[in-house]
Scaffold this motif. Structure first.
Motif, short mmCIF file in Angstrom:
data_model
loop_
_atom_site.label_atom_id
_atom_site.label_comp_id
_atom_site.label_asym_id
_atom_site.label_seq_id
_atom_site.Cartn_x
_atom_site.Cartn_y
_atom_site.Cartn_z
N THR A 41 -35.44 -0.22 -52.74
CA THR A 41 -35.88 0.04 -54.10
C THR A 41 -37.28 -0.54 -54.31
O THR A 41 -37.81 -1.26 -53.47
CB THR A 41 -34.90 -0.57 -55.11
N HIS A 161 -44.65 7.62 -59.50
CA HIS A 161 -43.65 7.04 -60.39
C HIS A 161 -43.38 7.96 -61.57
O HIS A 161 -42.92 7.51 -62.62
CB HIS A 161 -44.09 5.65 -60.84
N TYR A 163 -40.87 10.03 -62.33
CA TYR A 163 -39.53 10.22 -61.77
C TYR A 163 -38.88 11.54 -62.16
O TYR A 163 -37.94 11.97 -61.49
CB TYR A 163 -38.63 9.05 -62.19
N THR A 213 -37.79 3.67 -58.29
CA THR A 213 -37.29 2.87 -59.42
C THR A 213 -36.72 1.55 -58.91
O THR A 213 -36.44 1.42 -57.71
CB THR A 213 -36.19 3.65 -60.16
N PRO A 214 -36.60 0.53 -59.79
CA PRO A 214 -36.80 0.52 -61.24
C PRO A 214 -38.22 0.19 -61.70
O PRO A 214 -38.43 -0.25 -62.84
CB PRO A 214 -35.82 -0.57 -61.70
N TYR A 218 -40.72 2.31 -67.52
CA TYR A 218 -39.35 1.84 -67.63
C TYR A 218 -38.41 2.81 -68.37
O TYR A 218 -37.28 2.98 -67.97
CB TYR A 218 -39.33 0.48 -68.33
N ALA A 221 -35.52 6.84 -67.35
CA ALA A 221 -34.24 7.15 -66.71
C ALA A 221 -33.51 8.21 -67.54
O ALA A 221 -33.85 8.44 -68.72
CB ALA A 221 -33.38 5.89 -66.60
N TYR A 255 -35.79 -0.82 -67.88
CA TYR A 255 -35.70 -1.29 -66.49
C TYR A 255 -34.24 -1.30 -66.03
O TYR A 255 -33.90 -0.78 -64.95
CB TYR A 255 -36.29 -2.69 -66.43
N HIS A 258 -32.80 2.16 -65.28
CA HIS A 258 -33.11 2.59 -63.91
C HIS A 258 -32.18 1.91 -62.91
O HIS A 258 -31.70 2.54 -61.96
CB HIS A 258 -34.55 2.24 -63.56
#
Length: 477
Positions: A41, A161, A163, A213-214, A218, A221, A255, A258
């Motif tokens: 991670t 990043h 996501y 992630t995380p 933040y 997700a 955070y 995630h």
């Protein structure tokens, strides 16, 4: 559950450890090579798990994995930033040896990596997710061959990043593709398919799953995970200043969202191992490249020498290793030789890290009770609260963290009495003798590594890295 117990003493010669040595597990040595699965991670600090006592986060599946694994609870990221850690993990070398002491530079294609060693030993190798070792632009194509560092199966991107709109390249094609939906889920599904495809092969597999992630941003997700965490309910570390309370609560909730999303994906991968009959003959390593300060010490992200930045989760599940807590200060460059040792593959002479495989399997006493941390090229300002990073070198023992910046002694903490590191012991008369001993030991260990601790720009010029006005390698986000 088997655990190590240890007690730390300090006197004239510093720190010593007493370990209760346990009996060797009577599992037969596997006749066939074991598969290896790395679950990696980005920016998941060691404190942010249920099994580590975090009152906020929900990580039931990783908590169960921890109960089945060797938990190296003292593990650190020796240079807590993405590219240096990843290069050390793959090569078993210190950052000033492989040269990746900053982000967005390329690992030498002649480097000897764990994937190359295992491929030579007959393993099938695969990589899924974030790479961050090619230094050719964060969305550039990494072609097959030397720049993939021994990985055969490839679904990866240098770095992103974003996501929910996450790109990757695969096979020999320079065509940019995109993961469907939230990339952590799609990448886990691809890992599950890889396991199914290779579960019955005569050759073992080595699969590296690398999630972004995380790491920030933040609050990106899936909504079902965001709904699990309310900012007002977050319990903050006491080293977060009051003026950052609102911002940190919101970021911490995202955070953890995630984190829980990843926890579910790890459960799915572990279930696939069970379903395919490969669970009992697969070494599993779960870890992260570094932590995240998330407001602690008035800072965000990584690189700084505080616990929230340098400590990483380190779980190793292996059929011959008794589950429990292990005190070893495993560093980034120790991962490669340890995994090679656990798989009975030959460790190349280029490796500088330590092989902890016998320590783990045979329950041997610790070979060393110290490790190094460092920052060669600090980032500038990270947010409106952060005061910026420093170049430093430091030593971490089983109890203390001691660091120097370019001006001399900087930070010194008793992590046992002061786990949130709010009381700097530098120049405290009661600790002056211990400070001197730690400083001497740091000098000795730096000398052994050939690290003269010079200003970061001197190393940058030596390696010929082009940098911008902020003294960082420019990149395209």
């Amino acid at each position: 559950m088997a655990t190590f117990t240890h007690k730390l003493f300090f006197g004239f010669l510093l720190v010593a450890l007493g370990i209760l040595t346990l009996g060797v597990r009577n599992s037969p040595k596997p006749e066939e090579p074991l598969n290896i699965l790395i679950l990696h991670t980005d920016q998941w600090r060691a404190q942010a798990f249920g099994y580590r006592g975090d009152p906020n986060v929900k990580t039931p599946h990783i908590d169960q994995l921890a109960a089945e694994s060797a938990n190296l609870f003292n593990a650190v990221s020796g240079m807590p930033v993405c590219t240096p850690h990843r290069a050390s993990l793959l090569t078993g070398q210190h950052p000033l040896t492989h040269g990746l002491f900053m982000n967005d530079v390329q690992l030498d294609t002649t480097a000897i990596t764990i994937a190359e060693v295992l491929a030579d030993a007959g393993y099938q190798t695969g990589y899924i997710g974030k790479w961050h070792l090619d230094g050719r632009g964060r969305h550039s194509f990494t072609p097959p061959g030397g720049r993939r560092q021994g990985f055969q199966y490839w679904k990866a991107l240098e770095c992103s990043h974003n996501y929910n709109n996450s790109a990757y390249y695969t096979a020999n094609s320079p065509e940019k593709k995109f993961w469907e939906g939230y990339d952590a889920i799609a990448q886990a599904e691809d890992a599950q398919q890889y396991i199914r495809d290779h579960a019955q092969d005569e050759q073992p597999f080595f699969l590296f799953v690398s999630w972004g992630t995380p790491h920030a941003p933040y609050r990106t997700a899936p909504q079902e995970y965001l709904n699990m965490y309310a900012p007002k309910e977050m319990q903050l570390h006491p080293n977060v200043p009051p003026e950052m309370d609102s911002m940190v609560r919101a970021d911490l909730a995202g955070y953890y969202a995630h984190c829980t999303a990843l926890d579910d994906q790890i459960a799915n991968i572990l279930q696939t191992l069970e379903d395919t009959g490969t669970s009992d003959n697969t070494i599993i390593l779960f870890t992260s490249d570094h932590g995240d300060l998330l407001g602690s010490h008035r800072a965000y992200k990584k690189q700084q020498p505080y616990e929230e930045s340098i400590r990483v989760p380190m779980l190793i599940r292996h059929p011959q290793i008794l589950p429990g807590e292990y005190a070893a200060l495993m560093n980034s460059y120790d991962i490669m030789p340890t995994l090679l040792g656990l798989s009975d593959a030959q460790i190349p002479s280029s490796v500088e890290g330590y092989d902890f495989s016998e320590y783990l399997i045979e329950q041997l006493p610790l070979p060393d009770t110290t490790t190094l941390i460092s920052c060669v090229q600090p980032f500038g300002q990270w947010n409106r609260f952060d005061r910026g990073g420093k170049e430093y070198r430091g030593i971490v023992t089983l109890r203390y963290t001691y660091t120097r910046d370019l001006n001399g002694s900087w930070l010194f903490f008793d992590n046992q009495r002061d786990p949130y590191q709010m009381n700097n012991l530098i120049n405290n008369p009661a600790y002056s003798e211990l400070q001197q001993e730690l400083d001497k030991l740091l000098t000795k260990k730096l000398k052994k590594q050939g690290d003269e601790f010079r200003p970061g720009m001197e190393y940058i010029r030596e390696w010929g890295y082009p940098v911008d006005a902020k003294e960082t390698v420019p990149y395209t986000p």
